[in-house]
Motif scaffolding. Structure first.
Motif, PDB file in Angstrom:
ATOM      1  N   ALA A   1     -11.087 -45.156 -27.214  1.00  0.00           N
ATOM      2  CA  ALA A   1     -11.355 -43.769 -27.611  1.00  0.00           C
ATOM      3  C   ALA A   1     -10.033 -43.187 -28.087  1.00  0.00           C
ATOM      4  CB  ALA A   1     -11.927 -42.980 -26.435  1.00  0.00           C
ATOM      5  N   VAL A   2      -9.972 -41.882 -28.219  1.00  0.00           N
ATOM      6  CA  VAL A   2      -8.718 -41.210 -28.582  1.00  0.00           C
ATOM      7  C   VAL A   2      -8.414 -40.168 -27.515  1.00  0.00           C
ATOM      8  CG1 VAL A   2      -8.966 -41.577 -31.058  1.00  0.00           C
ATOM      9  CG2 VAL A   2      -9.948 -39.519 -30.017  1.00  0.00           C
ATOM     10  N   TRP A   3      -7.122 -39.917 -27.299  1.00  0.00           N
ATOM     11  CA  TRP A   3      -6.729 -38.889 -26.352  1.00  0.00           C
ATOM     12  C   TRP A   3      -7.174 -37.515 -26.846  1.00  0.00           C
ATOM     13  CZ3 TRP A   3      -5.631 -40.576 -21.784  1.00  0.00           C
ATOM     14  CH2 TRP A   3      -4.912 -41.744 -21.604  1.00  0.00           C
ATOM     15  N   PRO A   4      -7.531 -36.595 -25.940  1.00  0.00           N
ATOM     16  CA  PRO A   4      -7.846 -35.224 -26.374  1.00  0.00           C
ATOM     17  C   PRO A   4      -6.664 -34.634 -27.147  1.00  0.00           C
ATOM     18  CG  PRO A   4      -8.425 -35.543 -24.060  1.00  0.00           C
ATOM     19  CD  PRO A   4      -7.685 -36.767 -24.483  1.00  0.00           C
ATOM     20  N   ASP A   5      -6.975 -33.809 -28.160  1.00  0.00           N
ATOM     21  CA  ASP A   5      -5.901 -33.284 -29.000  1.00  0.00           C
ATOM     22  C   ASP A   5      -4.991 -32.315 -28.252  1.00  0.00           C
ATOM     23  OD1 ASP A   5      -7.628 -31.142 -28.759  1.00  0.00           O
ATOM     24  OD2 ASP A   5      -8.233 -31.113 -30.861  1.00  0.00           O
ATOM     25  N   ARG A   6      -5.410 -31.904 -27.040  1.00  0.00           N
ATOM     26  CA  ARG A   6      -4.550 -31.011 -26.257  1.00  0.00           C
ATOM     27  C   ARG A   6      -3.440 -31.765 -25.517  1.00  0.00           C
ATOM     28  NH1 ARG A   6      -8.909 -28.087 -22.656  1.00  0.00           N
ATOM     29  NH2 ARG A   6     -10.032 -30.039 -23.067  1.00  0.00           N
ATOM     30  N   ILE A   7      -3.485 -33.069 -25.508  1.00  0.00           N
ATOM     31  CA  ILE A   7      -2.401 -33.844 -24.891  1.00  0.00           C
ATOM     32  C   ILE A   7      -1.160 -33.740 -25.774  1.00  0.00           C
ATOM     33  CG2 ILE A   7      -1.652 -36.162 -24.215  1.00  0.00           C
ATOM     34  CD1 ILE A   7      -3.747 -35.044 -22.356  1.00  0.00           C
ATOM     35  N   ARG A   8      -0.037 -33.493 -25.148  1.00  0.00           N
ATOM     36  CA  ARG A   8       1.203 -33.339 -25.908  1.00  0.00           C
ATOM     37  C   ARG A   8       1.533 -34.631 -26.671  1.00  0.00           C
ATOM     38  NH1 ARG A   8       4.634 -28.749 -24.490  1.00  0.00           N
ATOM     39  NH2 ARG A   8       6.233 -29.926 -25.598  1.00  0.00           N
ATOM     40  N   PRO A   9       1.965 -34.498 -27.933  1.00  0.00           N
ATOM     41  CA  PRO A   9       2.288 -35.696 -28.729  1.00  0.00           C
ATOM     42  C   PRO A   9       3.414 -36.519 -28.100  1.00  0.00           C
ATOM     43  CG  PRO A   9       2.966 -33.674 -29.866  1.00  0.00           C
ATOM     44  CD  PRO A   9       2.099 -33.263 -28.735  1.00  0.00           C
TER      45      PRO A   9
ATOM     46  N   GLY B   1      -7.031 -48.967 -15.480  1.00  0.00           N
ATOM     47  CA  GLY B   1      -6.198 -47.906 -16.027  1.00  0.00           C
ATOM     48  C   GLY B   1      -6.470 -46.540 -15.442  1.00  0.00           C
ATOM     49  N   LYS B   2      -6.877 -46.480 -14.184  1.00  0.00           N
ATOM     50  CA  LYS B   2      -7.142 -45.174 -13.568  1.00  0.00           C
ATOM     51  C   LYS B   2      -5.870 -44.345 -13.469  1.00  0.00           C
ATOM     52  CE  LYS B   2      -8.962 -47.155  -9.999  1.00  0.00           C
ATOM     53  NZ  LYS B   2      -9.051 -48.517 -10.549  1.00  0.00           N
ATOM     54  N   SER B   3      -4.740 -44.997 -13.175  1.00  0.00           N
ATOM     55  CA  SER B   3      -3.482 -44.243 -13.045  1.00  0.00           C
ATOM     56  C   SER B   3      -3.147 -43.521 -14.337  1.00  0.00           C
ATOM     57  CB  SER B   3      -2.340 -45.189 -12.653  1.00  0.00           C
ATOM     58  OG  SER B   3      -2.570 -45.768 -11.389  1.00  0.00           O
ATOM     59  N   LEU B   4      -3.308 -44.208 -15.455  1.00  0.00           N
ATOM     60  CA  LEU B   4      -3.009 -43.580 -16.746  1.00  0.00           C
ATOM     61  C   LEU B   4      -3.994 -42.453 -17.047  1.00  0.00           C
ATOM     62  CD1 LEU B   4      -0.884 -44.075 -18.977  1.00  0.00           C
ATOM     63  CD2 LEU B   4      -2.674 -45.281 -20.252  1.00  0.00           C
ATOM     64  N   ALA B   5      -5.240 -42.608 -16.589  1.00  0.00           N
ATOM     65  CA  ALA B   5      -6.254 -41.585 -16.850  1.00  0.00           C
ATOM     66  C   ALA B   5      -5.845 -40.239 -16.277  1.00  0.00           C
ATOM     67  CB  ALA B   5      -7.602 -42.032 -16.264  1.00  0.00           C
ATOM     68  N   TYR B   6      -5.260 -40.222 -15.062  1.00  0.00           N
ATOM     69  CA  TYR B   6      -4.854 -38.934 -14.514  1.00  0.00           C
ATOM     70  C   TYR B   6      -3.409 -38.588 -14.864  1.00  0.00           C
ATOM     71  CZ  TYR B   6      -3.142 -41.797 -10.530  1.00  0.00           C
ATOM     72  OH  TYR B   6      -2.507 -42.726  -9.738  1.00  0.00           O
ATOM     73  N   LEU B   7      -2.562 -39.600 -15.123  1.00  0.00           N
ATOM     74  CA  LEU B   7      -1.157 -39.316 -15.407  1.00  0.00           C
ATOM     75  C   LEU B   7      -0.971 -38.605 -16.739  1.00  0.00           C
ATOM     76  CD1 LEU B   7       1.100 -42.308 -14.286  1.00  0.00           C
ATOM     77  CD2 LEU B   7       1.320 -39.898 -13.682  1.00  0.00           C
ATOM     78  N   VAL B   8      -1.739 -39.009 -17.731  1.00  0.00           N
ATOM     79  CA  VAL B   8      -1.541 -38.422 -19.059  1.00  0.00           C
ATOM     80  C   VAL B   8      -1.773 -36.908 -19.053  1.00  0.00           C
ATOM     81  CG1 VAL B   8      -2.517 -38.320 -21.385  1.00  0.00           C
ATOM     82  CG2 VAL B   8      -1.839 -40.529 -20.419  1.00  0.00           C
ATOM     83  N   PRO B   9      -2.896 -36.397 -18.536  1.00  0.00           N
ATOM     84  CA  PRO B   9      -3.035 -34.928 -18.496  1.00  0.00           C
ATOM     85  C   PRO B   9      -2.027 -34.252 -17.574  1.00  0.00           C
ATOM     86  CG  PRO B   9      -4.843 -35.993 -17.323  1.00  0.00           C
ATOM     87  CD  PRO B   9      -4.115 -37.066 -18.057  1.00  0.00           C
ATOM     88  N   VAL B  10      -1.656 -34.930 -16.469  1.00  0.00           N
ATOM     89  CA  VAL B  10      -0.665 -34.340 -15.565  1.00  0.00           C
ATOM     90  C   VAL B  10       0.683 -34.208 -16.262  1.00  0.00           C
ATOM     91  CG1 VAL B  10       0.699 -34.759 -13.481  1.00  0.00           C
ATOM     92  CG2 VAL B  10      -1.782 -35.057 -13.421  1.00  0.00           C
ATOM     93  N   LEU B  11       1.147 -35.267 -16.924  1.00  0.00           N
ATOM     94  CA  LEU B  11       2.438 -35.223 -17.607  1.00  0.00           C
ATOM     95  C   LEU B  11       2.421 -34.196 -18.741  1.00  0.00           C
ATOM     96  CD1 LEU B  11       3.372 -39.026 -17.783  1.00  0.00           C
ATOM     97  CD2 LEU B  11       4.168 -37.304 -16.152  1.00  0.00           C
TER      98      LEU B  11
END
Length: 830
Positions: free
Chosen positions: A78-86, A126-136
């Motif tokens: 899929a693609v990351w939500p556009d609200r995730i920082r580049p 990849g559960k860690s990345l699933a929550y880390l990306v929005p947190v970071l």
């Protein structure tokens, strides 16, 4: 005379371990070199071929009772939500991850919306990345706020090892983001000089529920700036929060939410679990909040070959003469040795600390005979080690310096050990959830993997290796927890009042039992009501009233008498059986004898020795009924559920020869009795039922005792417990019921929900118990059906055929609703 079978919370007797030397069935490759570097790796074999090699020796193939092949699975991007920082997306791509899996993108979307969400997908998905990306991304946004500290996040792990491992991963991922993300581990191992910096400047704090309960929440004014900016609380491996521990953590999280609200924050909870039934329901009951579920696993998976392995029946005889299979520890040590010789990176999971030490010692000794330097690449890993020992082992496994590791469940959860090719599981770990979690430690880089469950001589293990559908065709268990347990809730109400006076508005947060408990806490002079709030009245810390692991008491320190060196610790609850005077204690391959146990100072003095025996504690137990909550007729008999009081006392220990298990002698002990108020399920039978089952007074005690042992062994199929979480007592004429009675009880004060689950699934549970006994090939009973490794009466008396007849008659009277009867919906159970 009462016959008892005790849980870890009351009794942790060490089963006799016999080790039979065998000839290695897998020859060492001609080009094998023991001096290769830690990063060198033998050619990776397909898991099926690896299993064939393990099974290639004499009689080895016959030990495999079933092989399950789980095919590979393609991934969905899929693609990351556009609200995730580049910048965050770029940091992820720099790690080689171009696009997220579909479930990762969904989790990120919900997190950014402020929803609490649980991701329940397979190991290495990849559960860690699933929550880390929005947190970071949120932390990066917060760093640009014109005033204040910016956003913060809190990460909770059930073990220190997992928190430390996750901190390393976060630092690596966040390095390109500069100083906006400042991860730090805050636990009992954190140096005092670092703690103030973490409180003031840490933005991603990694800790565990114990430190949250004892350190952070009671000191919340010092954490005010962190809590005020808290946006996310990450709860990793949330399926581990079950039973008493899970119930305590549920109340700790409610205390956290209450303090966050005091500082104006309302964080979203992001939960991760590799294995959970009804994850959204379980997460809601853990956090007290509505939670969105993401359980459609879109990650790819390599082939998994899962073998069920039953050790052989040697000439040795077990307790009271029945045939005894070769111990799972000795069998697993052989397999770990063979895998190490082939350069296969492997972890062997074992239930007990002693078992972990023993497997590594046996494997090292066998390797020394073939290739001495290679023996240094096998080690043990368990709780009770000093922090620096744990960290060194984690690094060595991570880098590949270690090829084989024998570990307790302390390494089961999430620690990044990618590159493992095989997992050995020495005995069913208690739940299907844990089984799949341990099996998932191999193949984490996407390659094929081998998992082998080595059965113990135990009713449940024997049943499972001959009924593979019970493992592979059923979903994982539901999570059982009961935050309304008054033994759990009461100390947390005191802790909450000490943190911030309790008001009537808090009653809804802590659950319906709160209103009933507050007057009792007032009467006990623990709380005092002033105007509209309840205040803590004591000088001592309220958070010290309870141990959230449900263990209770100070850990007993194990100290080397000659040097004063601290070797490790053991839980206070297990000290009577494991470090009593004269006990044999293993630590990192060395053997010690306990010279003295000082219960007042919580110290066991030991000295190094090499005795030719192991030790096993013996004890006595009595049980009384305090209150019967529910009673159901089962024909003439009765099935009951309610409150009981259990009294246990360790009275002696046996010395057993290591190789044969032969009893060398018994030594009396003088230790104080212990009492436990808890919840139990029990059943009674009448004289007419005994006559129908052809049970005379001479065999009645043995029939009841055998049924008790087997029912305890089978209960983990129906509840998220293992046999060390529960205990039992059987007695031919109980003074409270005035009938022959079998009790099975929770091994924790106030109960843990296991006995209640047994009550609600009683017909299926006891039917499986009868089948396990009746289908065993032995004549008079053995460890695979009715003998117990922790029986305080030395498995005497037992009557196998009597137990089968007794259960047959009992089940004939079971009402239809006793099987799968709907359980009442309540806050404490998922």
């Amino acid at each position: 005379m009462a016959f008892n079978h005790l849980p870890a919370g009351v009794h942790d007797a060490l089963a006799p371990l016999s080790v039979t030397p065998v000839t290695h069935s897998v020859p060492m490759a001609k080009n094998h070199r023991s001096d290769r570097s830690p990063t060198d790796h033998a050619t990776r074999l397909p898991p099926g071929m690896l299993l064939d090699r393990l099974a290639s020796g004499p009689s080895r193939a016959a030990r495999i009772t079933h092989t399950e092949h789980l095919p590979p699975r393609a991934g969905r991007h899929a693609v990351w939500p556009d609200r995730i920082r580049p910048e965050v997306v770029a940091a992820v791509q720099a790690c080689g991850i171009e696009h997220p899996w579909a479930h990762q993108a969904r989790v990120a979307e919900h997190a950014l919306d402020g929803d609490s969400v649980v991701v329940a997908t397979g190991t290495a998905s990849g559960k860690s990345l699933a929550y880390l990306v929005p947190v970071l991304s949120t932390l990066l946004d917060g760093s640009e706020a014109p005033n204040g500290r910016g956003a913060t996040a809190l990460y909770l792990a059930p073990t220190k090892a997992l928190a430390a491992d996750q901190c390393r991963a976060v630092r690596d991922l966040a390095r390109p983001l500069g100083t906006a993300v400042r991860p730090a581990v805050y636990d009992g191992d954190t140096p005092v000089e670092e703690r103030e910096w973490i409180r003031q400047y840490g933005t991603y704090v990694l800790t565990n529920p114990d430190m949250l309960h004892r350190g952070i929440l009671p000191s919340h004014p010092r954490w005010s700036s962190f809590l005020r900016a808290l946006k996310y609380v990450v709860i990793d491996e949330c399926h581990t929060y079950r039973g008493v521990f899970g119930s305590h953590v549920a109340q700790v999280l409610r205390r956290l939410r209450r303090l966050c609200a005091r500082y104006g924050a309302s964080p979203a909870f992001l939960l991760a679990s590799a294995t959970a039934a009804e994850p959204a329901v379980a997460a809601r009951r853990l956090t007290g909040l509505p939670v969105v579920e993401v359980a459609d696993d879109a990650s790819p998976r390599g082939e998994l070959v899962f073998a069920l392995w039953e050790p052989p029946l040697p000439e040795l005889r077990g307790e009271r003469g029945p045939p005894a299979r070769r111990p799972a520890t000795a069998e697993t040590a052989d397999l770990l040795t063979d895998l190490t010789l082939q350069g296969v990176r492997s972890v062997a999971f074992v239930r007990s600390r002693r078992g972990a030490e023993l497997i590594s010692v046996i494997a090292q000794e066998r390797l020394k005979e073939i290739d001495r330097p290679l023996a240094r690449r096998v080690a043990a890993y368990r709780g009770g080690y000093l922090p620096e020992e744990r960290r060194a082992l984690e690094r060595a496994l991570h880098t590949g310096e270690l090829l084989g590791l024998s570990a307790t469940t302390a390494l089961e959860l999430g620690v990044d050990v990618s590159g493992l090719d095989a997992v050995l599981i020495a005995g069913y770990p208690g739940t299907r959830a844990s089984l799949w979690q341990q099996a998932g430690r191999a193949g984490r880089a996407g390659q094929g993997a081998l998992a082998v469950l080595v059965a113990r001589d135990d009713p449940l293990d024997t049943f499972l290796v001959h009924h593979p559908e019970a493992l592979f065709d059923r979903p994982v268990e539901s999570t059982v927890l009961d935050p309304d347990n008054p033994y759990v809730l009461a100390p947390h109400l005191c802790a909450a009042a000490a943190e911030l006076p309790l008001t009537e508005e808090d009653i809804d947060l802590f659950g319906p039992a709160c209103a009933e408990l507050l007057p009792q806490l007032e009467a006990a002079k623990l709380l005092r009501r002033r105007t509209k709030a309840w205040h803590w009245t004591r000088r001592e810390r309220a958070a010290d009233l309870t141990d959230i692991r449900g263990e209770g008491g100070r850990p007993v320190q194990i100290v080397e008498a000659g040097t004063g060196r601290l070797l490790g610790t053991v839980d206070e609850a297990a000290s009577h059986t494991s470090v009593h005077e004269g006990a044999v204690h293993l630590h990192q391959g060395r053997t010690y004898l306990v010279r003295s146990l000082d219960l007042d100072d919580s110290v066991a003095l030991v000295e190094e020795a090499n005795p030719p025996y192991t030790t096993v504690a013996r004890d006595t137990t009595s049980i009384s009924v305090l209150e019967t909550d529910v009673e159901i007729p089962w024909g003439d008999g009765r099935l009951c559920y309610g409150s009981v009081e259990v009294t246990n006392q360790v009275v002696s220990f046996l010395r057993r020869r290591v190789i044969t298990g032969e009893v060398l002698g018994e030594t009396k002990l003088d230790l104080p009795p212990r009492t436990l108020r808890t919840r139990a399920v029990w059943w009674t039978v009448t004289e007419d039922q005994l006559d129908e089952a052809r049970i005379n007074p001479e065999i009645l005690g043995g029939a009841l005792h055998a049924a008790e042992h087997a029912s305890i062994g089978m209960l983990p199929l129906f509840a998220t417990c293992d046999r060390w979480d529960i205990g039992g007592v059987s007695i031919p004429l109980h003074p409270d019921t005035l009938l022959p009675t079998v009790f099975v009880y929770d091994g924790h004060p106030g109960g843990a929900g296991f006995a209640e689950r047994a009550f609600h699934t009683a017909r299926a549970w006891l039917t499986a118990t009868r089948e396990a006994i009746a289908s065993c090939e032995c004549d008079a009973g053995c460890p695979a059906c009715i003998q117990s490794p922790k029986c305080g009466n030395g498995n005497d008396p037992l009557h196998k055929r009597g137990a089968v007849r007794l259960l047959t008659v009992l089940l004939k009277g079971a009402p239809p609703e006793a099987d799968g009867k709907p359980e009442p919906e309540k806050e404490g159970e998922a």
